[in-house]
Design an enzyme around this catalytic site. Structure first.
Site: not given
Length: 220
Positions: A7, A9
């Site tokens: 991922d 953010d």
């Protein structure tokens, strides 16, 4: 294992903690406070729940474009001083050196993700960058992870994911991927439904040590 999907953010770069502070600040401008459960609905996905909450509290339609400009300005100022989360670069470099295929699966848009990958000289490490521009449904839907798997040419069983939020973790697990969570200060108190291993930070274990831990859990 053949691939690792990160991922972006909150996992590679802690963009979530500044967002949380900004969302709280804007809510206070409208005379209300931001509950943790509302924030939790937004992390790793869209801001829809936040705007719905604000309008419900104020009792009228708000100028979302105006709020969007304000939060973007505040966030950009915050991000000027943000660095990679501890241990992230070491994990990425170790994974690449070990021959794993690397990808990013992010609910943000490509322009946002690529800007920071370039800033921190990470772009060349990733074979695939799957973002909101490339799918119909973002997290917690598994579409981003399924796209990353497809483009990497691996199965879910051959991959591992790193996530920082409940929505992202749900997406990775729904795609059938072994998932390690690394919560940041803004997500640490949220409830994670299902995951395979939890790190406080990537500084806690080396990538090799983490893989040994996961292998040991599977063999028990």
């Amino acid at each position: 294992m053949k691939a690792i999907i990160f991922d972006f953010d909150g996992t590679i770069l802690d963009t979530e903690s500044p967002w949380f502070d900004i969302y709280k600040e804007i809510a206070e401008l409208y005379g209300t406070t931001l509950p943790l459960e509302v924030w939790g609905k937004c992390v790793g996905t869209s801001d829809k729940a936040y705007y719905e909450f604000l309008e419900e509290q104020v009792g009228e339609k708000l100028d979302m474009d105006k709020i969007g400009v304000l939060r973007k300005q505040k966030h950009e100022a915050f991000m000027e001083t943000q660095d990679l989360r501890p241990g992230v670069r070491a994990y990425i470099e170790a994974a690449k050196e070990a021959g794993y295929k690397l990808a990013i699966a992010s609910s943000s848009n490509y322009a946002w993700v690529s800007k920071f990958l370039a800033k921190f000289d990470l772009a060349n490490y990733f074979e695939v960058v799957a973002t909101s521009d490339h799918v119909t449904n973002i997290k917690p839907d598994p579409e981003l992870y399924k796209l990353a798997l497809e483009k990497l040419g691996v199965t879910a069983e051959e991959a591992m994911a790193f996530e920082d939020s409940p929505n992202g973790t749900r997406a990775a697990k729904a795609a059938g991927i072994q998932t390690v969570i690394v919560p940041n200060p803004a997500t640490a108190s949220l409830t994670f439904d299902e995951y395979d291993y939890k790190l406080q930070s990537m500084d806690e274990l080396t990538l090799s040590e983490l893989l040994d831990e996961l292998s040991s859990k599977k063999s028990v």
